[in-house]
Design a protein around this motif. Structure first.
Motif, short mmCIF file in Angstrom:
data_model
loop_
_atom_site.label_atom_id
_atom_site.label_comp_id
_atom_site.label_asym_id
_atom_site.label_seq_id
_atom_site.Cartn_x
_atom_site.Cartn_y
_atom_site.Cartn_z
N ASN A 112 40.83 37.32 -9.15
CA ASN A 112 40.78 37.79 -10.53
C ASN A 112 42.15 38.40 -10.84
O ASN A 112 43.05 38.36 -10.00
CB ASN A 112 39.62 38.79 -10.74
CG ASN A 112 39.70 39.96 -9.78
OD1 ASN A 112 40.79 40.38 -9.38
ND2 ASN A 112 38.56 40.50 -9.40
N GLU A 113 42.31 38.96 -12.03
CA GLU A 113 43.62 39.50 -12.43
C GLU A 113 44.15 40.55 -11.45
O GLU A 113 45.33 40.58 -11.13
CB GLU A 113 43.54 40.11 -13.84
CG GLU A 113 43.43 39.09 -14.95
CD GLU A 113 44.73 38.31 -15.23
OE1 GLU A 113 45.82 38.84 -14.99
OE2 GLU A 113 44.63 37.16 -15.69
N TYR A 133 45.37 30.96 -8.24
CA TYR A 133 44.49 31.40 -9.34
C TYR A 133 44.22 30.27 -10.33
O TYR A 133 43.08 30.01 -10.70
CB TYR A 133 45.11 32.62 -10.04
CG TYR A 133 44.14 33.38 -10.94
CD1 TYR A 133 42.79 33.41 -10.69
CD2 TYR A 133 44.62 34.08 -12.05
CE1 TYR A 133 41.91 34.12 -11.51
CE2 TYR A 133 43.75 34.80 -12.88
CZ TYR A 133 42.40 34.81 -12.60
OH TYR A 133 41.52 35.51 -13.42
N LYS A 184 41.87 30.00 -18.80
CA LYS A 184 40.79 30.95 -19.11
C LYS A 184 40.38 30.84 -20.58
O LYS A 184 39.20 30.95 -20.91
CB LYS A 184 41.21 32.37 -18.75
CG LYS A 184 41.11 32.62 -17.25
CD LYS A 184 41.11 34.08 -16.88
CE LYS A 184 42.49 34.68 -16.99
NZ LYS A 184 42.56 36.00 -16.34
N THR A 197 34.90 37.64 -13.36
CA THR A 197 35.92 38.34 -12.59
C THR A 197 35.38 38.95 -11.30
O THR A 197 36.13 39.21 -10.38
CB THR A 197 36.54 39.49 -13.43
OG1 THR A 197 35.47 40.33 -13.87
CG2 THR A 197 37.30 38.96 -14.62
N ASP A 198 34.06 39.17 -11.22
CA ASP A 198 33.49 39.77 -10.02
C ASP A 198 33.31 38.71 -8.94
O ASP A 198 32.58 37.73 -9.15
CB ASP A 198 32.12 40.41 -10.36
CG ASP A 198 31.50 41.11 -9.17
OD1 ASP A 198 31.65 40.63 -8.02
OD2 ASP A 198 30.84 42.15 -9.36
N GLN A 202 31.08 35.21 -8.85
CA GLN A 202 31.71 33.90 -8.67
C GLN A 202 31.03 33.15 -7.52
O GLN A 202 30.72 31.96 -7.63
CB GLN A 202 33.20 34.07 -8.34
CG GLN A 202 34.03 34.69 -9.45
CD GLN A 202 35.44 35.05 -8.97
OE1 GLN A 202 35.77 34.94 -7.79
NE2 GLN A 202 36.29 35.48 -9.91
#
Length: 336
Positions: A112-113, A133, A184, A197-198, A202
């Motif tokens: 994630n970010e 990513y 995205k 994002t978690d 995912q």
């Protein structure tokens, strides 16, 4: 309580029915002391149970998956979503028999970010971090959410022509970062919500996608034609990542221990530097012959030759293998 999940260290080659072909072989290679990135297999019975429960993963199975994530975090010393040492995994399907139409692999799950910035910083290699990513967003969107590959490929082509380059490898960290953000946006416009994002969300999304793929039209036609029972189900393999795309001392390949056409002994296959698994199969770039790998990666190559000998003597059969080299070190991802 039934055991729905097995570490690679808990299985062996005789457990094909429960762990699927891929899971059983990963366990067997682990038992042989070969360099296998560690992980766990969710059983074929869990897949059958998923369908019995109306396409839901029940609390007992969910609980065991979470427990095994903790075990994998202990084994690797890495943690999902961590700012210091984040865990990334691949998710692959693996039925008892090799079958077309089953779910494609998802690599780099757990990004994630926050994690991508950690990786860029820790590795001193932002290009690699953003490459991982954008690949993950692309694979997850395609495989889990069924947003077609073509939308993402069009965005990559657009970026390449904007930069005046022909190969993906010629895009730099900033280009890949921009692509990740475009991907995205694409995901949001097609799905109507933000990209997850978690890492645990995912992972559950990916596991359900593997189970779902057991019932897709292509798989059903293949099973009918080949008398494979629907009740067999597919296993899911969750494996810590080894990276072939961190630079020129990395790569990924596929090889046979013999010539598949004649049975003549010797290594046959292909290898790509600075690449991840699907690049070899997808024909994104022209790979080198496995013999050329010897010049480029002498250490990994001699280790690989030993592994091939071990596997062929152990299974007493020609082996078809997938492997990755990360900073000159060999990792085995599959044999069959």
């Amino acid at each position: 309580m039934r055991k729905w999940v097995y570490l690679f260290t808990e299985g062996n080659a005789d457990m094909r029915e429960l762990l699927g072909g891929k899971g059983a072989n990963l366990a067997e290679m682990t038992n042989l002391g070969l360099p296998v990135p560690q992980g766990f297999t969710i059983t074929t019975e869990a897949c059958t149970q998923y369908y019995e429960d109306g396409r839901e993963i029940n609390d007992e199975i969910f609980g065991q998956i979470m427990e095994y994530i903790d075990k994998l975090q202990e084994i690797t010393g890495k943690k999902f979503g961590d700012r210091e040492n984040p865990l990334l995994v691949s998710v692959r399907s693996g039925a008892r028999a090799s079958m077309p139409g089953m779910m494609d692999t998802i690599l780099n799950l757990g990004l994630n970010e926050t994690v991508v910035h950690t990786l860029a910083e820790k590795s001193n290699n932002p290009r690699w971090a953003w490459d991982c990513y954008r690949r993950f967003i692309q694979m997850y969107s395609d495989v889990v959410m069924e947003v077609g590959k073509k939308y993402f490929e069009q965005l990559i082509d657009k970026m390449k022509s904007k930069k005046g380059v022909t190969q993906d490898v010629d895009l730099d960290a900033e280009d890949l970062k921009e692509l990740a953000n475009q991907f995205k946006e694409e995901y949001k416009s097609k799905i109507g919500e933000e990209f997850p994002t978690d890492p645990k969300d995912q992972l559950m999304g990916a596991i359900k996608a593997v189970f779902r793929s057991w019932d897709n039209p292509r798989a059903n036609v293949y099973r009918r034609d080949n008398d494979i029972p629907y009740s067999w189900g597919t296993a899911v393999n969750v494996q810590s990542m080894a990276f072939g795309n961190m630079g020129d001392d990395c790569g990924t390949g596929v090889a046979f221990t013999r010539n598949p056409a004649t049975g003549e002994k010797g290594l046959f296959g292909e290898f790509l530097t600075n690449a991840q698994g699907e690049d070899v199969v997808a024909g994104v770039r022209t790979p080198m012959k496995i013999s050329e790998m010897e010049e480029k990666f002498p250490e990994a190559f001699s280790q690989f030759s030993d592994v091939c000998r071990t596997l062929e003597e152990h299974y007493r059969d020609m082996q078809d293998m997938e492997f990755t080299v990360e900073h000159g070190k060999l990792y085995m991802l599959q044999t069959r």
